[in-house]
Design a protein around this motif. Sequence first.
Motif, PDB file in Angstrom:
ATOM      1  N   PRO A 161      18.217   3.225  34.237  1.00  0.00           N
ATOM      2  CA  PRO A 161      17.246   3.815  35.166  1.00  0.00           C
ATOM      3  C   PRO A 161      16.869   5.260  34.818  1.00  0.00           C
ATOM      4  CG  PRO A 161      18.856   2.554  36.377  1.00  0.00           C
ATOM      5  CD  PRO A 161      19.327   2.597  34.942  1.00  0.00           C
ATOM      6  N   THR A 162      17.823   6.059  34.365  1.00  0.00           N
ATOM      7  CA  THR A 162      17.509   7.451  34.037  1.00  0.00           C
ATOM      8  C   THR A 162      16.478   7.531  32.908  1.00  0.00           C
ATOM      9  OG1 THR A 162      19.457   7.485  32.601  1.00  0.00           O
ATOM     10  CG2 THR A 162      19.701   8.457  34.783  1.00  0.00           C
ATOM     11  N   SER A 165      13.000   6.116  34.255  1.00  0.00           N
ATOM     12  CA  SER A 165      12.296   7.037  35.160  1.00  0.00           C
ATOM     13  C   SER A 165      11.647   8.172  34.373  1.00  0.00           C
ATOM     14  CB  SER A 165      13.230   7.580  36.242  1.00  0.00           C
ATOM     15  OG  SER A 165      14.217   8.419  35.701  1.00  0.00           O
ATOM     16  N   THR A 168      10.475   9.555  39.861  1.00  0.00           N
ATOM     17  CA  THR A 168      11.856   9.844  40.271  1.00  0.00           C
ATOM     18  C   THR A 168      12.689   8.571  40.213  1.00  0.00           C
ATOM     19  OG1 THR A 168      11.460   9.359  42.608  1.00  0.00           O
ATOM     20  CG2 THR A 168      11.058  11.643  41.866  1.00  0.00           C
ATOM     21  N   GLN A 169      14.005   8.740  40.116  1.00  0.00           N
ATOM     22  CA  GLN A 169      14.898   7.583  40.123  1.00  0.00           C
ATOM     23  C   GLN A 169      14.860   6.873  41.476  1.00  0.00           C
ATOM     24  OE1 GLN A 169      18.759   7.783  38.281  1.00  0.00           O
ATOM     25  NE2 GLN A 169      18.098   9.476  36.983  1.00  0.00           N
ATOM     26  N   SER A 207      14.098   3.010  41.865  1.00  0.00           N
ATOM     27  CA  SER A 207      15.053   2.139  42.542  1.00  0.00           C
ATOM     28  C   SER A 207      14.372   1.283  43.606  1.00  0.00           C
ATOM     29  CB  SER A 207      16.157   2.977  43.171  1.00  0.00           C
ATOM     30  OG  SER A 207      17.074   2.151  43.839  1.00  0.00           O
TER      31      SER A 207
END
Length: 145
Positions: free
Chosen positions: A48-49, A52, A58-59, A63
């Motif tokens: 995810p990092t 993004s 943004t994470q 999400s």
Amino acid sequence: MMKNKDLYQALMNLQCELVAERNLVNPGKISWLQYDILNALQEHSSKPTVLSRQLGITQAKLSKNFTKLRDLGYISQTPDIHDHREIMTEITDNGIKFMNGIAEKHNQLYSLAKAIWTKEEQEQFILSANKLIAILKKERLKNEK
């Protein structure tokens, strides 16, 4: 001679037609961002990092979009084998099937454009579209920060 309002109207009409074309192949009714996520995951699974950063969001926003994509069965998430604190996200077979359906429609659009435009018109469209795309992306990323 084209007037500024002609350019404006042409851009608005093109945007509307492209959205209408996309809606024809979007049975899951995913958002543009969710499409971008699936598109990025077609290349390779991702943390995810990393995703993004790649998408400029943004994470937390990422999400929230993962939830719908998981619910639709388009992505799966598993612990990273190298670091169990991290999660790897990948596109599923259902996600690939969905994206392939969209790719078919893209190929139809490509074939139509290729059939109606000369080689020179195609090259000019590519240059003009890429110039506009770069500016739009730069402005969007600047405004999301």
